[in-house]
Design a protein around this motif. Structure first.
Motif, PDB file in Angstrom:
ATOM      1  N   SER A 137       0.828  -1.211   0.000  1.00  0.00           N
ATOM      2  CA  SER A 137       0.000   0.000   0.000  1.00  0.00           C
ATOM      3  C   SER A 137       0.860   1.259   0.000  1.00  0.00           C
ATOM      4  O   SER A 137       0.595   2.206  -0.759  1.00  0.00           O
ATOM      5  N   GLU A 138       1.910   1.281   0.809  1.00  0.00           N
ATOM      6  CA  GLU A 138       2.794   2.448   0.870  1.00  0.00           C
ATOM      7  C   GLU A 138       3.518   2.675  -0.455  1.00  0.00           C
ATOM      8  O   GLU A 138       3.661   3.812  -0.908  1.00  0.00           O
ATOM      9  N   LEU A 139       3.996   1.610  -1.070  1.00  0.00           N
ATOM     10  CA  LEU A 139       4.679   1.741  -2.357  1.00  0.00           C
ATOM     11  C   LEU A 139       3.749   2.311  -3.414  1.00  0.00           C
ATOM     12  O   LEU A 139       4.144   3.168  -4.215  1.00  0.00           O
ATOM     13  N   GLN A 140       2.492   1.864  -3.417  1.00  0.00           N
ATOM     14  CA  GLN A 140       1.528   2.385  -4.380  1.00  0.00           C
ATOM     15  C   GLN A 140       1.213   3.854  -4.101  1.00  0.00           C
ATOM     16  O   GLN A 140       1.072   4.657  -5.033  1.00  0.00           O
ATOM     17  N   GLN A 141       1.133   4.218  -2.816  1.00  0.00           N
ATOM     18  CA  GLN A 141       0.891   5.622  -2.472  1.00  0.00           C
ATOM     19  C   GLN A 141       2.056   6.509  -2.901  1.00  0.00           C
ATOM     20  O   GLN A 141       1.874   7.688  -3.192  1.00  0.00           O
ATOM     21  N   LEU A 142       3.268   5.940  -2.957  1.00  0.00           N
ATOM     22  CA  LEU A 142       4.431   6.694  -3.406  1.00  0.00           C
ATOM     23  C   LEU A 142       4.517   6.788  -4.929  1.00  0.00           C
ATOM     24  O   LEU A 142       5.404   7.442  -5.465  1.00  0.00           O
ATOM     25  N   GLY A 143       3.611   6.099  -5.627  1.00  0.00           N
ATOM     26  CA  GLY A 143       3.561   6.222  -7.071  1.00  0.00           C
ATOM     27  C   GLY A 143       4.035   5.006  -7.844  1.00  0.00           C
ATOM     28  O   GLY A 143       4.090   5.034  -9.070  1.00  0.00           O
ATOM     29  N   PHE A 144       4.398   3.921  -7.155  1.00  0.00           N
ATOM     30  CA  PHE A 144       4.773   2.702  -7.877  1.00  0.00           C
ATOM     31  C   PHE A 144       3.535   2.087  -8.496  1.00  0.00           C
ATOM     32  O   PHE A 144       2.485   2.007  -7.857  1.00  0.00           O
ATOM     33  N   PRO A 145       3.615   1.635  -9.747  1.00  0.00           N
ATOM     34  CA  PRO A 145       2.480   0.913 -10.338  1.00  0.00           C
ATOM     35  C   PRO A 145       2.195  -0.352  -9.516  1.00  0.00           C
ATOM     36  O   PRO A 145       3.091  -0.936  -8.900  1.00  0.00           O
ATOM     37  N   LYS A 146       0.932  -0.764  -9.530  1.00  0.00           N
ATOM     38  CA  LYS A 146       0.508  -1.921  -8.750  1.00  0.00           C
ATOM     39  C   LYS A 146       1.354  -3.162  -9.060  1.00  0.00           C
ATOM     40  O   LYS A 146       1.714  -3.905  -8.153  1.00  0.00           O
ATOM     41  N   GLU A 147       1.693  -3.360 -10.345  1.00  0.00           N
ATOM     42  CA  GLU A 147       2.480  -4.543 -10.719  1.00  0.00           C
ATOM     43  C   GLU A 147       3.874  -4.497 -10.081  1.00  0.00           C
ATOM     44  O   GLU A 147       4.376  -5.497  -9.590  1.00  0.00           O
ATOM     45  N   HIS A 148       4.484  -3.306 -10.094  1.00  0.00           N
ATOM     46  CA  HIS A 148       5.830  -3.166  -9.532  1.00  0.00           C
ATOM     47  C   HIS A 148       5.824  -3.309  -8.017  1.00  0.00           C
ATOM     48  O   HIS A 148       6.683  -3.982  -7.440  1.00  0.00           O
ATOM     49  N   SER A 149       4.843  -2.678  -7.377  1.00  0.00           N
ATOM     50  CA  SER A 149       4.775  -2.804  -5.914  1.00  0.00           C
ATOM     51  C   SER A 149       4.478  -4.251  -5.517  1.00  0.00           C
ATOM     52  O   SER A 149       4.981  -4.744  -4.515  1.00  0.00           O
ATOM     53  N   GLY A 150       3.679  -4.945  -6.333  1.00  0.00           N
ATOM     54  CA  GLY A 150       3.378  -6.354  -6.063  1.00  0.00           C
ATOM     55  C   GLY A 150       4.621  -7.225  -6.160  1.00  0.00           C
ATOM     56  O   GLY A 150       4.851  -8.106  -5.321  1.00  0.00           O
ATOM     57  N   ILE A 151       5.443  -6.986  -7.190  1.00  0.00           N
ATOM     58  CA  ILE A 151       6.678  -7.760  -7.356  1.00  0.00           C
ATOM     59  C   ILE A 151       7.624  -7.497  -6.182  1.00  0.00           C
ATOM     60  O   ILE A 151       8.200  -8.424  -5.605  1.00  0.00           O
ATOM     61  N   LEU A 152       7.773  -6.212  -5.808  1.00  0.00           N
ATOM     62  CA  LEU A 152       8.649  -5.865  -4.674  1.00  0.00           C
ATOM     63  C   LEU A 152       8.126  -6.477  -3.369  1.00  0.00           C
ATOM     64  O   LEU A 152       8.899  -7.003  -2.566  1.00  0.00           O
ATOM     65  N   THR A 153       6.823  -6.416  -3.178  1.00  0.00           N
ATOM     66  CA  THR A 153       6.222  -6.963  -1.953  1.00  0.00           C
ATOM     67  C   THR A 153       6.372  -8.480  -1.891  1.00  0.00           C
ATOM     68  O   THR A 153       6.683  -9.040  -0.839  1.00  0.00           O
ATOM     69  N   ASN A 154       6.162  -9.164  -3.022  1.00  0.00           N
ATOM     70  CA  ASN A 154       6.328 -10.619  -3.049  1.00  0.00           C
ATOM     71  C   ASN A 154       7.777 -11.006  -2.743  1.00  0.00           C
ATOM     72  O   ASN A 154       8.030 -11.950  -1.992  1.00  0.00           O
ATOM     73  N   THR A 155       8.710 -10.266  -3.311  1.00  0.00           N
ATOM     74  CA  THR A 155      10.129 -10.535  -3.052  1.00  0.00           C
ATOM     75  C   THR A 155      10.450 -10.264  -1.584  1.00  0.00           C
ATOM     76  O   THR A 155      11.165 -11.031  -0.937  1.00  0.00           O
ATOM     77  N   TYR A 156       9.916  -9.167  -1.044  1.00  0.00           N
ATOM     78  CA  TYR A 156      10.095  -8.826   0.372  1.00  0.00           C
ATOM     79  C   TYR A 156       9.582  -9.963   1.266  1.00  0.00           C
ATOM     80  O   TYR A 156      10.266 -10.390   2.191  1.00  0.00           O
ATOM     81  N   THR A 157       8.400 -10.459   0.958  1.00  0.00           N
ATOM     82  CA  THR A 157       7.800 -11.537   1.749  1.00  0.00           C
ATOM     83  C   THR A 157       8.602 -12.830   1.625  1.00  0.00           C
ATOM     84  O   THR A 157       8.893 -13.494   2.618  1.00  0.00           O
ATOM     85  N   GLU A 158       8.995 -13.173   0.397  1.00  0.00           N
ATOM     86  CA  GLU A 158       9.699 -14.425   0.137  1.00  0.00           C
ATOM     87  C   GLU A 158      11.088 -14.461   0.786  1.00  0.00           C
ATOM     88  O   GLU A 158      11.524 -15.500   1.276  1.00  0.00           O
ATOM     89  N   HIS A 159      11.764 -13.332   0.815  1.00  0.00           N
ATOM     90  CA  HIS A 159      13.146 -13.304   1.302  1.00  0.00           C
ATOM     91  C   HIS A 159      13.303 -12.521   2.606  1.00  0.00           C
ATOM     92  O   HIS A 159      14.424 -12.133   2.972  1.00  0.00           O
ATOM     93  N   ASN A 160      12.210 -12.315   3.325  1.00  0.00           N
ATOM     94  CA  ASN A 160      12.218 -11.508   4.541  1.00  0.00           C
ATOM     95  C   ASN A 160      13.241 -11.995   5.558  1.00  0.00           C
ATOM     96  O   ASN A 160      14.048 -11.206   6.062  1.00  0.00           O
ATOM     97  N   ASN A 161      13.223 -13.283   5.882  1.00  0.00           N
ATOM     98  CA  ASN A 161      14.125 -13.807   6.916  1.00  0.00           C
ATOM     99  C   ASN A 161      15.591 -13.684   6.512  1.00  0.00           C
ATOM    100  O   ASN A 161      16.441 -13.278   7.315  1.00  0.00           O
ATOM    101  N   LYS A 162      15.903 -14.028   5.268  1.00  0.00           N
ATOM    102  CA  LYS A 162      17.283 -13.925   4.792  1.00  0.00           C
ATOM    103  C   LYS A 162      17.748 -12.468   4.774  1.00  0.00           C
ATOM    104  O   LYS A 162      18.881 -12.169   5.158  1.00  0.00           O
ATOM    105  N   ALA A 163      16.886 -11.581   4.340  1.00  0.00           N
ATOM    106  CA  ALA A 163      17.247 -10.163   4.269  1.00  0.00           C
ATOM    107  C   ALA A 163      17.442  -9.576   5.663  1.00  0.00           C
ATOM    108  O   ALA A 163      18.374  -8.796   5.901  1.00  0.00           O
ATOM    109  N   ARG A 164      16.580  -9.942   6.601  1.00  0.00           N
ATOM    110  CA  ARG A 164      16.728  -9.441   7.977  1.00  0.00           C
ATOM    111  C   ARG A 164      18.022  -9.954   8.595  1.00  0.00           C
ATOM    112  O   ARG A 164      18.715  -9.228   9.300  1.00  0.00           O
ATOM    113  N   GLU A 165      18.381 -11.197   8.328  1.00  0.00           N
ATOM    114  CA  GLU A 165      19.630 -11.755   8.840  1.00  0.00           C
ATOM    115  C   GLU A 165      20.827 -11.032   8.240  1.00  0.00           C
ATOM    116  O   GLU A 165      21.787 -10.697   8.943  1.00  0.00           O
TER     117      GLU A 165
END
Length: 132
Positions: free
Chosen positions: A34-62
Motif C-alpha cells: 500500500s505504501e509503495l503504491q501511495q508513493l507512485g509505484f504501479p501496482k504490478e511493480h509494488s506487487g513484485i517488490l512486496t512478493n520478493t520482500y515476503t519471500e526473502h524476509n528472513n534472509k534479508a533481515r539476517e
C-alpha cells in the motif's frame, strides 16, 4: 544522460531506505504494498517488490543484522588500587578501580563499578532485543 542516472540513483536509494526500514520494523507485506503504491509505484511493480520482500524476509533481515551495529572492540586497561588510609580522610579501606577505555581514564569505587556493570548488562539486553 547524467540527469537520468541521478534519477535512477535517487530511486534506488529511496527504495533501499524503504525496504531496510520495513525489514527493521517488521512491516507487514500488505502495508508495504500500500505504501509503495501511495508513493507512485504501479501496482504490478509494488506487487513484485512486496512478493520478493515476503519471500526473502528472513534472509534479508539476517543479512541486515549481520551488517549493522559493527563497532571495533574498545581498548581497555585497568588496575586496582587498595587505599588503606589517607592523611586527609583517615581510614578508608576501599579499592579504587582505574579504568582506561580508548585512552580515556576513569576512576571508580566498588559501588560505582557495580552500577556501571548493571547498566552495561541492561544496555546489552536492550541491544539484543532490537528487532532488525
Amino acid at each position: 544522460s547524467s540527469g537520468i542516472n541521478a534519477e535512477y540513483g535517487g530511486l534506488v536509494a529511496a527504495l533501499t531506505f524503504i525496504l531496510r526500514s520495513s525489514l527493521r520494523t517488521d512491516v507487514e507485506s500488505t502495508s508495504l504494498d500500500s505504501e509503495l503504491q501511495q508513493l507512485g509505484f504501479p501496482k504490478e511493480h509494488s506487487g513484485i517488490l512486496t512478493n520478493t520482500y515476503t519471500e526473502h524476509n528472513n534472509k534479508a533481515r539476517e543479512a541486515l543484522r549481520r551488517s549493522s551495529l559493527r563497532y571495533p572492540a574498545p581498548t581497555i586497561e585497568w588496575t586496582v588500587d587498595y587505599i588503606a588510609s589517607s592523611t586527609s580522610h583517615g581510614k578508608i579501606e576501599e579499592p579504587l578501580i582505574n579504568l582506561k577505555i580508548n585512552n580515556t581514564p576513569c576512576t571508580l569505587t566498588l559501588n560505582k563499578l557495580d552500577v556501571l556493570l548493571a547498566e552495561l548488562k541492561t544496555a546489552s539486553k536492550c541491544i539484543k532485543n532490537i528487532k532488525l
